[in-house]
Motif scaffolding. Structure first.
Motif, PDB file in Angstrom:
ATOM      1  N   HIS A 564       1.333  -1.171  -0.124  1.00  9.60           N
ATOM      2  CA  HIS A 564       0.469   0.042  -0.386  1.00  9.60           C
ATOM      3  C   HIS A 564       0.777   1.123   0.283  1.00  9.60           C
ATOM      4  CE1 HIS A 564      -3.718   2.677   1.367  1.00  9.60           C
ATOM      5  NE2 HIS A 564      -2.780   2.918   2.284  1.00  9.60           N
ATOM      6  N   ARG A 568       1.243  -0.425  -4.516  1.00  8.47           N
ATOM      7  CA  ARG A 568       1.450  -1.246  -5.714  1.00  8.47           C
ATOM      8  C   ARG A 568       0.011  -2.656  -5.185  1.00  8.47           C
ATOM      9  NH1 ARG A 568       6.157  -3.576  -6.838  1.00  8.47           N
ATOM     10  NH2 ARG A 568       5.217  -4.665  -8.166  1.00  8.47           N
ATOM     11  N   ASP A 569      -0.169  -3.476  -6.798  1.00  6.43           N
ATOM     12  CA  ASP A 569      -0.851  -4.374  -6.030  1.00  6.43           C
ATOM     13  C   ASP A 569      -0.309  -5.420  -5.201  1.00  6.43           C
ATOM     14  OD1 ASP A 569      -4.121  -6.083  -7.154  1.00  6.43           O
ATOM     15  OD2 ASP A 569      -1.707  -7.258  -6.899  1.00  6.43           O
ATOM     16  N   LYS A 571      -0.722  -8.810  -4.372  1.00  4.98           N
ATOM     17  CA  LYS A 571      -0.538 -10.183  -4.711  1.00  4.98           C
ATOM     18  C   LYS A 571       1.467  -9.547  -5.922  1.00  4.98           C
ATOM     19  CE  LYS A 571      -2.122 -11.104  -8.666  1.00  4.98           C
ATOM     20  NZ  LYS A 571      -1.667 -11.621  -9.910  1.00  4.98           N
ATOM     21  N   ASP A 572       1.064  -8.802  -6.639  1.00  5.05           N
ATOM     22  CA  ASP A 572       1.968  -8.384  -7.462  1.00  5.05           C
ATOM     23  C   ASP A 572       3.664  -8.126  -6.611  1.00  5.05           C
ATOM     24  OD1 ASP A 572       0.629  -8.973  -9.530  1.00  5.05           O
ATOM     25  OD2 ASP A 572       0.262  -6.796 -10.150  1.00  5.05           O
ATOM     26  N   TRP A 622      -8.530 -12.053  -8.876  1.00  5.19           N
ATOM     27  CA  TRP A 622      -7.912 -11.321  -8.375  1.00  5.19           C
ATOM     28  C   TRP A 622      -7.555 -10.293  -8.925  1.00  5.19           C
ATOM     29  CZ3 TRP A 622      -5.616 -10.827  -3.308  1.00  5.19           C
ATOM     30  CH2 TRP A 622      -5.427  -9.493  -2.730  1.00  5.19           C
ATOM     31  N   GLY A 623      -8.286  -9.160  -8.772  1.00  7.68           N
ATOM     32  CA  GLY A 623      -8.010  -8.126  -9.456  1.00  7.68           C
ATOM     33  C   GLY A 623      -9.701  -7.385  -9.878  1.00  7.68           C
TER      34      GLY A 623
END
Length: 777
Positions: A564, A568-569, A571-572, A622-623
């Motif tokens: 956060h 960034r995402d 999971k990535d 996801w996403g």
């Protein structure tokens, strides 16, 4: 349900006297009831060299010379019934089924003709019997396969000899031996006696089946072998054992760990109809190990009388050194401890310099409370001491430890003690500690050796157990311009399980550090891990997944916070932090334990960790965009040499109520012997992990547990369970590869995945468990 001793003995082979198999050696077989009894042994691969010290934690350390004793028994009766002896305890994980199906597959047995009998506590005969560490099949799959294959070979040889044909022309399949050229066939039972006269083939001469020919292993089509008995109430648990003339007992134990009886007035208790005897059990020497806590025992003709008699006792307690223990205040002590340097347990690079040069620094502290195992069946044991011989029937995960502690406490020779193992109505580590069996033995001794069944109530279980440690985890990271860590500092403060074994133990043992802390595989150049001291004020014991729970919660939550901060995402970011697929020697990063396994055979494979994360995320889609108040969270973890990841989808309503809409859990445990049981273990782990995340907590005030029953110690209720749990087993059919554990690895990633999902849904960061009302406005 109450069952008589005869039924219990028939179900668990308790009738067989200790000398029944005395003549069995690894090169001989006995004819039993006109059939075949096969005994096999093997040499367990040692960690490093055979000269190495036996591992005290994690590994299946065996007594000297154990390889010369029979370890696995396969019996075939004249009617063809195959009986497999299971040496590990059944507590819902399906080990009795899984061990039997491995033997049956290599034996080419008809599953309908397979039965299971339970081994009593005797490690010189059966090998390590501790059912813990998620290692039963991990350690014994190859040996069970050889047992079945050797029995098959002996049957083939017997049939070939009877027909006067070469053994390689005889085929064993589905409980029948056939000779194609002469079109002859014969069922297993009819040659079992002849096979019993043949020598057991040398291990190296036994041919295992090609996994492509497996009929049971890996198929997932076999239900629990005890399922009918369990569902019809015939299954025998520790609470169910009954013998003629037995008495019942309960114990009033010190409400504070380390306390003792000052005085007791039992006059009213002795007036309760049915009460037979009241006596005091002295306090244990500290450290207490597996010894009873002491207190006052009430023995009666029925459970109700024992309960009412205990209620009538008037006891004055000396609360001892932990009288002022307050878990809330102790949390503050742990927080203070992690804010100062502690014992360094892993150090690479220069963390201080990297922190100073970092563009951004983040820090967070995470808290996990004491937890209770709270198995559905509380501890129970029946013990009878007769003619200098002690026999126990009990629900135990550690029959050998139980045997040894009984012999020592009663002053009996080892061959004068026998421990019969019943089914366990859950264990989760609590039933590895046999204090309750020793209590039952002391009660039997107090009434001249009469059989006494001692039971714990739910209150007893929550008040006087071995608790999962309380802990505070502090993490700090220095981030570079791209938001990735260049420095990582982790301090973990928690009372150690070692405190029940060694006075003054205040630092974690290697096996506790090796549960997700020192073996953290992140690709960070500068890492320092520290373990400040923490004193124990209660009995600390094993709990399903043990120290993986606080370590995974803290680390996987912190990763989400770093993501956060970096924009960034999650999971990535987690995948980038793990780095590219690579093999890591755990000893090279400070893990000297490695779950008791050879690090060359069981290295850390970050590729496998990445794959479970990608699998869980993919299954959860996801996403995707979710409605307001809903979110997805991700967490991955390596434990018990298995890789798991959880993607959680949660919804938080306007009042802060949390609903778990869906859980996707991916697991890579290597080859799967019984996929159906792997799935059920993962489903159970999700529900248990959810309870730890949302509601379960043990607190202490004035040294006393504040929760009395399930109204206070909340486990996940059926109406709160996830609406959908999807288990994703990563395929592996190479049974020559090492297996991972299954019983415990599913728990650690659940709580951080839920906490991360709550942040995604609400923007509220969860740093302490249980979550409870932290989501309220």
């Amino acid at each position: 349900m109450i069952h008589d001793a005869k039924m219990m003995q028939n179900a668990f082979a308790a009738e067989a006297p200790p000398t029944a198999l005395a003549n069995v050696s690894r090169r001989a077989i006995l004819g039993g009831l006109g059939g075949l009894v096969l005994a096999l042994s093997w040499r367990e691969p040692a960690f490093a060299e055979d000269k190495a010290e036996p591992k005290k934690f994690g590994g299946d350390a065996m007594p000297n010379g154990w390889q010369d004793n029979p370890k696995v028994f396969v019996a075939i009766a004249p009617d063809g019934t195959v009986t497999v002896t299971c040496h590990r305890a059944e507590m819902g994980q399906g080990v009795r089924t899984s061990i039997a199906l491995v033997v049956a597959d290599e034996l080419e047995a008809d599953w309908a003709k397979v039965r299971v009998t339970q081994a009593w506590g005797d490690e010189t005969r059966f090998g390590n019997q501790d059912t813990d560490g998620s290692r039963s099949l991990r350690h014994f799959l190859p040996h069970m396969r050889h047992a079945g294959a050797a029995a098959r070979a002996m049957l083939v040889q017997a049939a070939a000899k009877q027909w006067g044909v070469p053994a390689d022309e005889v085929r064993a399949e589905n409980h029948v031996l056939t000779h194609a050229k002469s079109k002859r066939s014969i069922p297993y039972g009819e040659v079992a006696a002849a096979a019993a006269e043949l020598p057991v083939p040398a291990r190296e001469s036994v041919t295992l089946k090609d996994p492509k020919a497996f009929r049971y292993i890996g198929k997932g089509e076999i239900g629990l072998i005890d399922n009918r008995d369990i569902t019809t109430g015939r299954a025998i648990y520790g609470f169910d054992v009954r013998v003629e003339g037995m008495l019942y007992a309960l114990v009033a134990r010190p409400p504070v760990f380390g306390g003792k009886v000052v005085s007791v007035d039992d006059s009213t208790a002795l007036k309760v109809p049915g009460v037979v005897k009241v006596f005091t059990i002295g306090p244990p020497e500290l450290p207490s190990e597996f010894q009873p806590l002491g207190g006052v025992a009430v023995i009666a003709k029925n459970t109700w009388a024992a309960m009412k008699g205990r209620e009538a006792l008037k006891i004055t307690w000396d609360d001892g050194p932990n009288a002022n223990y307050d878990s809330t205040a102790f949390r503050a002590e742990l927080e203070k401890a992690v804010r100062a340097p502690g014992k360094v347990v892993r150090n690479q690079g220069d963390v201080d310099a990297a922190m100073k040069g970092a563009k951004t620094r983040l820090e967070a502290e995470y808290f996990v409370p004491h937890l209770a195992q709270a198995p559905m069946e509380p501890p129970a044991a029946l013990v009878q001491i007769k003619d200098g011989f002690c026999e126990a029937w009990t629900c135990t995960q550690a029959p050998q430890a139980t045997h040894d502690r009984l012999a020592k406490k009663l002053g009996l020779a080892p061959d004068k003690v026998r421990v019969n193992v019943t089914l366990l109505g859950g264990g989760f580590g609590r039933k590895s500690k046999p204090d309750y069996v020793i209590e039952a033995a002391l009660c039997s001794q107090a009434v001249g050796g009469a059989p006494v069944k001692l039971v714990w109530t739910r209150d007893d279980d929550l008040h006087n157990g071995y608790f999962h440690t309380i802990s505070v985890e502090r993490l700090e990271a220095g981030l570079d311009a791209k938001g990735m860590p260049v420095a990582w500092l982790h301090r973990s403060a928690a009372p150690t399980i070692g405190s029940i074994f060694a006075a003054g133990a205040k630092n974690a043992l290697p096996f506790e550090l090796g549960m997700g802390m020192v073996n953290n595989p992140f690709a960070v150049p500068n890492v320092r891990l520290e373990n400040p001291e923490a004193a124990a004020h209660v009995r600390i014991g094993w709990f399903r997944s043990v120290s993986n729970i606080p370590h995974a919660f803290a680390i996987q939550s912190f990763v989400s916070e770093l993501a956060h901060a970096a924009g960034r995402d999650p999971k990535d970011y987690l995948l980038d932090l793990i780095g590219p697929a690579r093999i890591i020697d755990p000893t090279a990063i400070g893990d000297v334990w490695n779950y008791g396994e050879d690090p060359a055979r069981y290295p850390i494979d970050t590729g496998r960790l990445r794959r479970v994360i990608e699998t869980a995320a993919g299954a959860a889609r996801w996403g995707r965009k979710l409605p307001s108040g809903q979110g997805l969270g991700i967490a991955g973890h390596y434990s018990f040499v298995t890789y798991t990841a959880v993607a959680a989808e949660v919804a938080v309503d306007a009042k802060g109520g949390v609903t778990i809409n869906r859980i996707d859990i991916a697991v890579d445990c290597g080859p799967q012997v019984n996929p159906e049981r792997v799935r059920s273990q993962m489903e159970g782990a999700v529900v248990m992990g959810m309870g730890l995340a949302l509601s379960s907590e043990i607190t202490f005030k004035n040294g006393r547990v504040q929760q009395d029953n399930f109204d206070g110690y909340e486990i996940t209720r059926i109406d709160a369970a996830p609406k959908a749990v999807h288990v994703h087993l990563l395929p592996s059919t190479d049974y020559a590869q090492p297996l991972g554990g299954v019983g415990e690895p599913g728990v650690p990633p659940v709580a951080p995945a839920i906490a991360n999902a709550i942040f995604a849904a609400t923007g509220r960061r969860i740093r302490q468990l249980p979550i409870r009302d932290q989501t309220s406005a």
